[in-house]
Design a protein around this motif. Structure first.
Motif, mmCIF file in Angstrom:
data_model
loop_
_atom_site.group_PDB
_atom_site.id
_atom_site.type_symbol
_atom_site.label_atom_id
_atom_site.label_comp_id
_atom_site.label_asym_id
_atom_site.label_seq_id
_atom_site.Cartn_x
_atom_site.Cartn_y
_atom_site.Cartn_z
ATOM 1 N N ASP A 1 0.845 -1.299 0.116
ATOM 2 C CA ASP A 1 -0.084 -0.062 -0.033
ATOM 3 C C ASP A 1 0.847 1.093 0.026
ATOM 4 O OD1 ASP A 1 -2.773 -0.780 -0.119
ATOM 5 O OD2 ASP A 1 -2.649 -1.360 2.068
ATOM 6 N N ALA A 2 0.570 2.109 -0.676
ATOM 7 C CA ALA A 2 1.325 3.358 -1.203
ATOM 8 C C ALA A 2 0.443 4.588 -1.494
ATOM 9 C CB ALA A 2 2.641 3.157 -2.039
ATOM 10 N N GLY A 3 -0.618 4.713 -0.581
ATOM 11 C CA GLY A 3 -1.699 5.906 -0.827
ATOM 12 C C GLY A 3 -2.544 5.698 -1.773
ATOM 13 N N HIS A 4 -3.608 6.511 -1.592
ATOM 14 C CA HIS A 4 -4.690 6.308 -2.610
ATOM 15 C C HIS A 4 -5.147 7.872 -3.280
ATOM 16 C CE1 HIS A 4 -5.274 2.383 -0.667
ATOM 17 N NE2 HIS A 4 -6.242 2.306 -1.672
ATOM 18 N N LEU A 5 -5.647 7.839 -4.300
ATOM 19 C CA LEU A 5 -6.071 8.965 -4.862
ATOM 20 C C LEU A 5 -7.330 8.851 -5.801
ATOM 21 C CD1 LEU A 5 -4.225 9.893 -8.243
ATOM 22 C CD2 LEU A 5 -4.084 7.756 -7.104
ATOM 23 N N THR A 6 -8.186 10.064 -5.966
ATOM 24 C CA THR A 6 -9.291 9.966 -6.629
ATOM 25 C C THR A 6 -9.443 10.456 -8.003
ATOM 26 O OG1 THR A 6 -10.367 10.301 -4.588
ATOM 27 C CG2 THR A 6 -11.539 10.578 -6.490
ATOM 28 N N ARG B 1 3.991 10.972 1.765
ATOM 29 C CA ARG B 1 2.870 10.919 3.191
ATOM 30 C C ARG B 1 2.487 12.273 3.531
ATOM 31 N NH1 ARG B 1 7.603 8.913 4.389
ATOM 32 N NH2 ARG B 1 9.271 9.981 5.756
ATOM 33 N N ASP B 2 3.735 13.229 3.054
ATOM 34 C CA ASP B 2 3.548 14.701 3.424
ATOM 35 C C ASP B 2 3.262 15.569 2.328
ATOM 36 O OD1 ASP B 2 3.691 17.157 4.367
ATOM 37 O OD2 ASP B 2 5.566 17.029 5.237
ATOM 38 N N LEU B 3 2.106 15.802 1.960
ATOM 39 C CA LEU B 3 1.645 16.366 0.729
ATOM 40 C C LEU B 3 2.246 17.703 0.759
ATOM 41 C CD1 LEU B 3 -2.097 15.721 0.294
ATOM 42 C CD2 LEU B 3 -0.222 14.458 -0.513
ATOM 43 N N THR B 4 2.917 18.364 1.655
ATOM 44 C CA THR B 4 3.740 19.846 1.577
ATOM 45 C C THR B 4 4.831 19.341 0.867
ATOM 46 O OG1 THR B 4 4.749 19.691 3.667
ATOM 47 C CG2 THR B 4 2.321 20.578 3.622
ATOM 48 N N GLY B 5 5.387 18.255 0.742
ATOM 49 C CA GLY B 5 6.620 17.624 -0.004
ATOM 50 C C GLY B 5 6.578 18.230 -1.568
ATOM 51 N N TYR B 6 5.489 18.374 -2.006
ATOM 52 C CA TYR B 6 4.972 18.799 -3.589
ATOM 53 C C TYR B 6 5.248 20.230 -3.699
ATOM 54 C CZ TYR B 6 3.115 14.107 -3.803
ATOM 55 O OH TYR B 6 3.087 12.598 -3.891
ATOM 56 N N PRO C 1 -1.201 4.191 4.790
ATOM 57 C CA PRO C 1 0.263 3.629 5.016
ATOM 58 C C PRO C 1 1.060 4.025 3.628
ATOM 59 C CG PRO C 1 -0.810 1.602 4.517
ATOM 60 C CD PRO C 1 -1.821 2.702 4.893
ATOM 61 N N ASP C 2 2.066 4.760 3.698
ATOM 62 C CA ASP C 2 2.839 5.242 2.581
ATOM 63 C C ASP C 2 3.759 3.976 2.231
ATOM 64 O OD1 ASP C 2 5.026 5.425 4.389
ATOM 65 O OD2 ASP C 2 5.548 7.237 3.422
ATOM 66 N N CYS C 3 4.293 4.089 1.394
ATOM 67 C CA CYS C 3 5.451 2.989 0.829
ATOM 68 C C CYS C 3 6.342 2.280 1.864
ATOM 69 C CB CYS C 3 6.350 3.124 -0.354
ATOM 70 S SG CYS C 3 7.295 1.880 -1.102
#
Length: 327
Positions: A11-16, A66-71, A89-91
């Motif tokens: 599991d490494a996150g989900h998006l829509t 896991r931290d979207l501010t890293g984008y 969970p992230d990778c």
């Protein structure tokens, strides 16, 4: 004697995803939350960097940070259109839950491509050598044409001293970034029999090109042009007559793979049409080559399991095959 690898989903996150941007004849109002899958591949050989280990640990794709501010700001503006997003969970967390330390136990990290939902958090893997498609390092700094300007990438994502670019694709696509040669000290971290890389035909295919990573037919990198410059897939041999094909973003919906749907086209904002692929025709060609190879293997008595990076149905039906389980 045949050599096999083990493959475990992570599991490494989900998006829509809005269906109308991905498949033909879509419900214009339908949005589906899907995984961005990563995979752990284990090969029964000691890695150069950990000679006391009995197997080489490889991660394919890193999913979502896991931290979207890293984008970057431009990435965050795009990500805002893909909510809801699940980051845990992230990778790295998924590896730890199964008993592996991403900081020490992962020898190679392979990225199918560097879109935001696949690049994850590379800094979680400080001992890993990164293996990416040709043009990746240039693309991080300069982008890849008008559809993928530089602001959609983060130039500091990958460590150049630990990153190996594969040879340029044998299929020409528009706006392909320049290839970055691999430093000699980085080459030294590769398996000892693999000092150079070269695309050769995938056994059983007349159109797909591959690199046999361990020179034992257990794990093939597949040149998979169309989606983004440098896009690659993996084919893993997991049993005597069984392959697992990790398709990355060759398509974003299992119905495209089965032929029940096609690749959607939509406005590019400039009076033309585009798809989620930088070269739609090349992406279609890759899919056709994949289908032909799978059908040929199956006629010969092989089982080939196709796993796409964003297949929600596969994720729902295969919970027991996630690390420390295996496919």
């Amino acid at each position: 004697m045949s050599v096999y690898v083990t493959v475990s989903a992570l599991d490494a996150g989900h998006l829509t995803l809005p269906e109308r941007l991905f498949v033909t004849d879509a419900d214009p109002e339908r949005n589906t939350t899907v995984p961005s899958l990563s995979f752990l591949i284990q090969h029964p050989s000691p890695p150069p960097g950990r000679p006391s280990a009995t197997q080489t640990n490889i991660v394919f794709d890193l999913g979502i940070k896991r931290d979207l501010t890293g984008y970057t700001p431009a990435q965050q503006a795009h990500i805002a259109q893909r909510q809801p997003i699940i980051t845990s969970p992230d990778c790295a967390d998924s590896l730890r839950r199964g008993g592996l330390d991403p900081a020490h136990d992962i020898d190679l990290t392979l990225l199918s491509h560097i879109h935001w939902d696949h690049i994850g958090t590379p800094s979680d893997f400080p001992a890993s050598t990164f293996l990416v498609g040709s043009g990746t390092l240039s693309m991080l700094h300069h982008g890849a044409g008008p559809l993928y300007p530089a602001e959609l990438f983060n130039p500091s994502e990958l460590p150049p001293s630990r990153t190996i670019e594969l040879p340029p694709s044998l299929t020409s696509i528009p706006h392909t970034p320049s290839h970055t040669p691999t430093p000699l000290d980085t080459k030294a971290k590769l398996p000892p029999f693999r000092s150079t890389w070269e695309w050769t035909p995938l056994p059983g295919s007349t159109t797909l090109n591959a690199i046999d990573i361990f020179a034992d037919a257990s794990l093939y990198l597949i040149d998979s042009p169309g989606h983004l410059p440098g896009h690659i897939n993996l084919v893993a041999r997991t049993a005597e007559k069984k392959y697992v094909y990790l398709g990355g973003d060759c398509c974003h919906d299992a119905r495209i793979w089965t032929g029940d749907k096609g690749i959607a086209l939509y406005s590019d904002g400039k009076g033309g049409l585009r798809s989620v692929h930088v070269d739609t025709e090349a992406a279609r060609g890759t899919l056709e080559g994949m289908r032909a190879w799978v059908e040929g293997r199956e006629r010969e008595g092989w089982e080939v399991e196709m796993v796409l990076a964003h297949d929600a149905g596969w994720r729902e039906g295969n919970g027991g095959r996630f690390w420390p389980g295996c496919l």
